[in-house]
Design a protein around this motif. Structure first.
Motif, PDB file in Angstrom:
ATOM      1  N   ASN A 142       0.737  -1.218  -0.006  1.00 22.44           N
ATOM      2  CA  ASN A 142       0.112  -0.011  -0.021  1.00 22.44           C
ATOM      3  C   ASN A 142       1.002   1.267  -0.051  1.00 22.44           C
ATOM      4  OD1 ASN A 142      -2.642  -1.454   0.248  1.00 22.44           O
ATOM      5  ND2 ASN A 142      -1.877  -1.798   2.085  1.00 22.44           N
ATOM      6  N   LEU A 143       0.804   2.021  -1.033  1.00 24.83           N
ATOM      7  CA  LEU A 143       1.622   3.338  -1.216  1.00 24.83           C
ATOM      8  C   LEU A 143       1.717   4.115  -0.066  1.00 24.83           C
ATOM      9  CD1 LEU A 143       1.601   3.818  -5.136  1.00 24.83           C
ATOM     10  CD2 LEU A 143       3.279   2.269  -3.576  1.00 24.83           C
ATOM     11  N   GLU A 144       0.248   4.154   0.532  1.00 18.64           N
ATOM     12  CA  GLU A 144       0.039   5.252   1.490  1.00 18.64           C
ATOM     13  C   GLU A 144       0.749   4.927   2.611  1.00 18.64           C
ATOM     14  OE1 GLU A 144      -3.952   5.707   1.954  1.00 18.64           O
ATOM     15  OE2 GLU A 144      -4.224   6.941   0.206  1.00 18.64           O
ATOM     16  N   GLU A 145       1.016   3.642   2.936  1.00 17.82           N
ATOM     17  CA  GLU A 145       1.695   3.012   4.075  1.00 17.82           C
ATOM     18  C   GLU A 145       3.181   3.015   4.103  1.00 17.82           C
ATOM     19  OE1 GLU A 145       0.284   2.500   7.312  1.00 17.82           O
ATOM     20  OE2 GLU A 145      -1.685   3.314   6.227  1.00 17.82           O
ATOM     21  N   LEU A 146       3.656   3.005   2.618  1.00 16.01           N
ATOM     22  CA  LEU A 146       5.129   2.688   2.458  1.00 16.01           C
ATOM     23  C   LEU A 146       6.178   3.678   2.872  1.00 16.01           C
ATOM     24  CD1 LEU A 146       7.182   0.962   1.170  1.00 16.01           C
ATOM     25  CD2 LEU A 146       6.811   2.065  -1.199  1.00 16.01           C
ATOM     26  N   GLN A 147       7.045   3.324   3.676  1.00 17.59           N
ATOM     27  CA  GLN A 147       7.964   4.505   4.295  1.00 17.59           C
ATOM     28  C   GLN A 147       9.251   4.656   3.418  1.00 17.59           C
ATOM     29  OE1 GLN A 147       8.055   2.787   8.297  1.00 17.59           O
ATOM     30  NE2 GLN A 147       6.654   4.332   8.935  1.00 17.59           N
ATOM     31  N   TYR A 148       9.920   3.629   2.965  1.00 12.24           N
ATOM     32  CA  TYR A 148      10.963   3.649   2.425  1.00 12.24           C
ATOM     33  C   TYR A 148      11.076   2.135   1.828  1.00 12.24           C
ATOM     34  CZ  TYR A 148      13.383   1.712   6.691  1.00 12.24           C
ATOM     35  OH  TYR A 148      13.606   1.002   7.826  1.00 12.24           O
ATOM     36  N   VAL A 149      12.292   2.340   0.671  1.00 13.93           N
ATOM     37  CA  VAL A 149      12.688   1.127   0.097  1.00 13.93           C
ATOM     38  C   VAL A 149      14.136   1.180   0.283  1.00 13.93           C
ATOM     39  CG1 VAL A 149      12.883  -0.303  -2.049  1.00 13.93           C
ATOM     40  CG2 VAL A 149      10.774   1.149  -1.542  1.00 13.93           C
ATOM     41  N   GLU A 150      14.682  -0.355   0.870  1.00 15.19           N
ATOM     42  CA  GLU A 150      16.106  -0.389   1.020  1.00 15.19           C
ATOM     43  C   GLU A 150      16.724  -1.312   0.241  1.00 15.19           C
ATOM     44  OE1 GLU A 150      19.224  -1.111   4.536  1.00 15.19           O
ATOM     45  OE2 GLU A 150      16.888  -1.435   5.065  1.00 15.19           O
ATOM     46  N   SER A 151      17.779  -0.989  -0.552  1.00 14.66           N
ATOM     47  CA  SER A 151      18.519  -2.097  -1.248  1.00 14.66           C
ATOM     48  C   SER A 151      19.620  -2.909  -0.359  1.00 14.66           C
ATOM     49  CB  SER A 151      19.314  -1.364  -2.495  1.00 14.66           C
ATOM     50  OG  SER A 151      20.127  -2.194  -3.140  1.00 14.66           O
ATOM     51  N   GLU A 152      19.596  -4.246  -0.581  1.00 14.61           N
ATOM     52  CA  GLU A 152      20.304  -5.138   0.150  1.00 14.61           C
ATOM     53  C   GLU A 152      20.984  -5.984  -0.785  1.00 14.61           C
ATOM     54  OE1 GLU A 152      18.834  -6.055   4.454  1.00 14.61           O
ATOM     55  OE2 GLU A 152      16.864  -5.573   3.356  1.00 14.61           O
ATOM     56  N   GLY A 153      22.125  -5.795  -1.581  1.00 11.67           N
ATOM     57  CA  GLY A 153      22.575  -6.811  -2.412  1.00 11.67           C
ATOM     58  C   GLY A 153      21.533  -6.688  -3.701  1.00 11.67           C
ATOM     59  N   ASN A 154      21.003  -7.997  -4.124  1.00  7.88           N
ATOM     60  CA  ASN A 154      20.375  -8.194  -5.101  1.00  7.88           C
ATOM     61  C   ASN A 154      18.866  -8.167  -4.603  1.00  7.88           C
ATOM     62  OD1 ASN A 154      22.391  -8.540  -7.043  1.00  7.88           O
ATOM     63  ND2 ASN A 154      22.509 -10.637  -6.443  1.00  7.88           N
ATOM     64  N   TYR A 155      18.257  -7.545  -3.654  1.00  9.35           N
ATOM     65  CA  TYR A 155      16.957  -7.786  -2.977  1.00  9.35           C
ATOM     66  C   TYR A 155      16.831  -6.171  -2.460  1.00  9.35           C
ATOM     67  CZ  TYR A 155      17.038 -12.778  -3.063  1.00  9.35           C
ATOM     68  OH  TYR A 155      17.335 -14.120  -3.616  1.00  9.35           O
ATOM     69  N   LEU A 156      15.495  -6.131  -2.370  1.00 15.80           N
ATOM     70  CA  LEU A 156      15.035  -4.741  -1.954  1.00 15.80           C
ATOM     71  C   LEU A 156      14.074  -5.070  -0.707  1.00 15.80           C
ATOM     72  CD1 LEU A 156      13.916  -2.766  -5.035  1.00 15.80           C
ATOM     73  CD2 LEU A 156      16.090  -2.618  -3.851  1.00 15.80           C
ATOM     74  N   THR A 157      14.110  -4.221   0.439  1.00 14.94           N
ATOM     75  CA  THR A 157      12.943  -4.340   1.508  1.00 14.94           C
ATOM     76  C   THR A 157      12.036  -3.119   1.372  1.00 14.94           C
ATOM     77  OG1 THR A 157      14.766  -5.262   2.925  1.00 14.94           O
ATOM     78  CG2 THR A 157      12.713  -4.274   4.000  1.00 14.94           C
ATOM     79  N   PHE A 158      10.788  -3.364   1.102  1.00 11.47           N
ATOM     80  CA  PHE A 158       9.744  -2.281   1.334  1.00 11.47           C
ATOM     81  C   PHE A 158       9.117  -2.414   2.618  1.00 11.47           C
ATOM     82  CE2 PHE A 158      10.191  -3.457  -3.272  1.00 11.47           C
ATOM     83  CZ  PHE A 158       9.442  -2.342  -4.031  1.00 11.47           C
ATOM     84  N   GLN A 159       9.645  -1.088   3.059  1.00 15.54           N
ATOM     85  CA  GLN A 159       9.030  -0.960   4.721  1.00 15.54           C
ATOM     86  C   GLN A 159       7.798  -0.273   4.605  1.00 15.54           C
ATOM     87  OE1 GLN A 159      10.802  -2.285   7.623  1.00 15.54           O
ATOM     88  NE2 GLN A 159       8.824  -1.366   8.193  1.00 15.54           N
ATOM     89  N   GLU A 160       6.886  -0.654   4.958  1.00 16.26           N
ATOM     90  CA  GLU A 160       5.608  -0.106   5.327  1.00 16.26           C
ATOM     91  C   GLU A 160       5.446   0.164   6.999  1.00 16.26           C
ATOM     92  OE1 GLU A 160       1.785  -1.811   3.106  1.00 16.26           O
ATOM     93  OE2 GLU A 160       3.168  -3.171   2.891  1.00 16.26           O
ATOM     94  N   THR A 161       4.524   0.556   7.102  1.00 13.40           N
ATOM     95  CA  THR A 161       4.244   1.055   8.612  1.00 13.40           C
ATOM     96  C   THR A 161       3.745  -0.425   9.433  1.00 13.40           C
ATOM     97  OG1 THR A 161       3.464   3.339   8.052  1.00 13.40           O
ATOM     98  CG2 THR A 161       2.758   2.120  10.328  1.00 13.40           C
TER      99      THR A 161
END
Length: 227
Positions: A142-161
């Motif tokens: 949910n874009l309204e809840e998405l705080q940030y995206v973090e790159s970790e090697g070949n993967y991304l973490t989508f951090q929501e609330t």
């Protein structure tokens, strides 16, 4: 709102079709019914099969994508695909939904898919979510809840609330996937939601309890955008 969009892809290059097939397989609401290297076979197929969306190469022999789109008319949404940017204006003059330049990155493909989903669902607003693959599952972000995206090697973490999803994707694909007016890359490894920023310091910014590094090359643009 439709659960699935029935689509086909037409391109005289099998490798290009393989890329579209791989991309479509990552999008949970796309149902790729067939791929065609021959445009005339695709026209025959369309006479009996209702299709919502066509991924259509422009530069094909015998029947070009532009000619094909004129024959189909407004029966299906069309996303043009080509290696030649000079065709873009002609494509949009034919009311194409979108125009993808080869080689097609997944993030850009997903943007076009979301646009088709919005159009066919009758929602003129921007989609409030995107889907990403977390392990074997598709997870709705949910874009309204998405705080940030973090790159970790070949993967991304989508951090929501309160929750997060880990997906195999490049940060370049993510920045293409997310709405540019809501999200910005602030570091080689981070994308942030602009309306979630609580504090900006010289070399970092704060979102909730997270301290996000701020790259020097992104600082001026960030300050300009949050004014």
């Amino acid at each position: 709102m439709p659960l699935n969009l029935r689509c086909i892809a037409i391109d005289d290059e099998p490798i290009a079709l393989d890329i579209i097939k791989a991309h479509a397989g990552k999008v949970p609401f796309l149902e790729l019914k067939r791929t065609f290297v021959n445009a005339f076979e695709a026209l025959t197929f369309l006479k009996t099969e209702p299709i919502d969306l066509i991924f259509l190469d422009i530069n094909m022999p015998d029947l070009t994508g532009l000619d094909f789109a004129q024959v189909v008319g407004n029966k299906s949404l069309v996303v043009f695909t080509t290696a030649y940017p000079e065709y873009a204006l002609q494509g949009f003059e034919l009311s194409a939904l979108d125009y993808l330049l080869k080689p097609i990155a997944f993030g850009r493909f997903m943007q076009a898919a979301n646009k088709a989903y919005e159009r066919l669902s009758g929602d003129s607003k921007k989609s409030p979510f995107v889907f990403v693959k977390d392990g074997y599952d598709w997870v709705r972000i949910n874009l309204e809840e998405l705080q940030y995206v973090e790159s970790e090697g070949n993967y991304l973490t989508f951090q929501e609330t309160g929750k997060k999803a880990l997906t195999r994707m490049t940060i370049t694909e993510a920045i293409e996937l997310l709405p540019a007016d809501q999200f910005m890359r602030v570091h080689k490894s981070y994308i942030v939601a602009l309306d979630r920023i609580e504090k900006i310091e010289r070399h970092q910014l704060t979102i909730g309890k997270a301290l996000i590094p701020l790259g020097a090359s992104y600082r001026d643009e960030l300050l300009e955008r949050v004014k």
